[in-house]
Design a protein around this motif. Sequence first.
Motif, PDB file in Angstrom:
ATOM      1  N   UNK A  16       0.823  -1.212   0.000  1.00 16.69           N
ATOM      2  CA  UNK A  16       0.000   0.000   0.000  1.00 16.69           C
ATOM      3  C   UNK A  16       0.857   1.263   0.000  1.00 16.69           C
ATOM      4  N   UNK A  17       2.056   1.184   0.560  1.00 15.84           N
ATOM      5  CA  UNK A  17       3.018   2.289   0.509  1.00 15.84           C
ATOM      6  C   UNK A  17       4.199   1.788  -0.325  1.00 15.84           C
ATOM      7  N   UNK A  18       4.047   1.863  -1.628  1.00 19.13           N
ATOM      8  CA  UNK A  18       4.988   1.294  -2.589  1.00 19.13           C
ATOM      9  C   UNK A  18       6.104   2.301  -2.867  1.00 19.13           C
ATOM     10  N   UNK A  19       7.327   1.978  -2.432  1.00 21.39           N
ATOM     11  CA  UNK A  19       8.455   2.886  -2.605  1.00 21.39           C
ATOM     12  C   UNK A  19       9.341   2.386  -3.748  1.00 21.39           C
ATOM     13  N   UNK A  20       9.572   3.274  -4.705  1.00 17.80           N
ATOM     14  CA  UNK A  20      10.451   2.978  -5.835  1.00 17.80           C
ATOM     15  C   UNK A  20      11.779   3.668  -5.544  1.00 17.80           C
ATOM     16  N   UNK A  21      12.791   2.860  -5.224  1.00 17.49           N
ATOM     17  CA  UNK A  21      14.118   3.386  -4.895  1.00 17.49           C
ATOM     18  C   UNK A  21      14.943   3.523  -6.162  1.00 17.49           C
ATOM     19  N   UNK A  22      14.542   4.467  -6.994  1.00 20.15           N
ATOM     20  CA  UNK A  22      15.256   4.718  -8.238  1.00 20.15           C
ATOM     21  C   UNK A  22      15.018   6.171  -8.623  1.00 20.15           C
ATOM     22  N   UNK A  23      15.911   6.699  -9.400  1.00 20.38           N
ATOM     23  CA  UNK A  23      15.748   8.067  -9.892  1.00 20.38           C
ATOM     24  C   UNK A  23      14.672   8.059 -10.978  1.00 20.38           C
ATOM     25  N   UNK A  24      13.577   8.766 -10.725  1.00 19.66           N
ATOM     26  CA  UNK A  24      12.459   8.793 -11.674  1.00 19.66           C
ATOM     27  C   UNK A  24      12.273  10.197 -12.230  1.00 19.66           C
ATOM     28  N   UNK A  25      11.861  10.310 -13.474  1.00 19.68           N
ATOM     29  CA  UNK A  25      11.613  11.624 -14.066  1.00 19.68           C
ATOM     30  C   UNK A  25      10.232  12.151 -13.673  1.00 19.68           C
ATOM     31  N   UNK A  26      10.104  12.588 -12.441  1.00 14.10           N
ATOM     32  CA  UNK A  26       8.820  13.067 -11.940  1.00 14.10           C
ATOM     33  C   UNK A  26       9.017  14.417 -11.264  1.00 14.10           C
ATOM     34  N   UNK A  27       8.088  15.319 -11.509  1.00 16.54           N
ATOM     35  CA  UNK A  27       8.142  16.662 -10.958  1.00 16.54           C
ATOM     36  C   UNK A  27       6.810  17.001 -10.299  1.00 16.54           C
ATOM     37  N   UNK A  28       6.791  17.974  -9.392  1.00 15.70           N
ATOM     38  CA  UNK A  28       5.517  18.415  -8.823  1.00 15.70           C
ATOM     39  C   UNK A  28       4.538  18.774  -9.947  1.00 15.70           C
ATOM     40  N   UNK A  29       3.307  18.328  -9.808  1.00 16.46           N
ATOM     41  CA  UNK A  29       2.300  18.556 -10.841  1.00 16.46           C
ATOM     42  C   UNK A  29       2.078  17.346 -11.730  1.00 16.46           C
ATOM     43  N   UNK A  30       3.072  16.449 -11.810  1.00 24.30           N
ATOM     44  CA  UNK A  30       2.905  15.209 -12.559  1.00 24.30           C
ATOM     45  C   UNK A  30       1.943  14.305 -11.790  1.00 24.30           C
ATOM     46  N   UNK A  31       1.343  13.345 -12.482  1.00 26.77           N
ATOM     47  CA  UNK A  31       0.426  12.430 -11.798  1.00 26.77           C
ATOM     48  C   UNK A  31       0.827  10.991 -12.054  1.00 26.77           C
ATOM     49  N   UNK A  32       0.453  10.135 -11.100  1.00 27.56           N
ATOM     50  CA  UNK A  32       0.716   8.699 -11.220  1.00 27.56           C
ATOM     51  C   UNK A  32      -0.623   7.977 -11.179  1.00 27.56           C
ATOM     52  N   UNK A  33      -0.819   7.064 -12.113  1.00 24.61           N
ATOM     53  CA  UNK A  33      -2.013   6.224 -12.137  1.00 24.61           C
ATOM     54  C   UNK A  33      -1.567   4.798 -12.391  1.00 24.61           C
TER      55      UNK A  33
END
Length: 86
Positions: free
Chosen positions: A26-43
Amino acid sequence: TAETGDLRFTQTEEAFYILSLAEPTENFVVNASLPILPGDSISMIGAGNGTSLAWTQSEDGVAITVPTALISAGQHCWVFKISYAI
């Protein structure tokens, strides 16, 4: 396609995808550098009808809150989509 442990990554011009071969928590942590910025969304692809999932970023990586119903919807691979807020 890049990989880290049970995770695989791929991308298009519009989005970045995280493929988990292991059932996420339920708290899925991806320990990798991801191209994500504030305002982006995850689905989640294939479950949740494109519902945006809560996420936070820290030094440990990106933590995604995954509802139990979406976890249960998968069997062999769980796919998360980061949509860029261009």
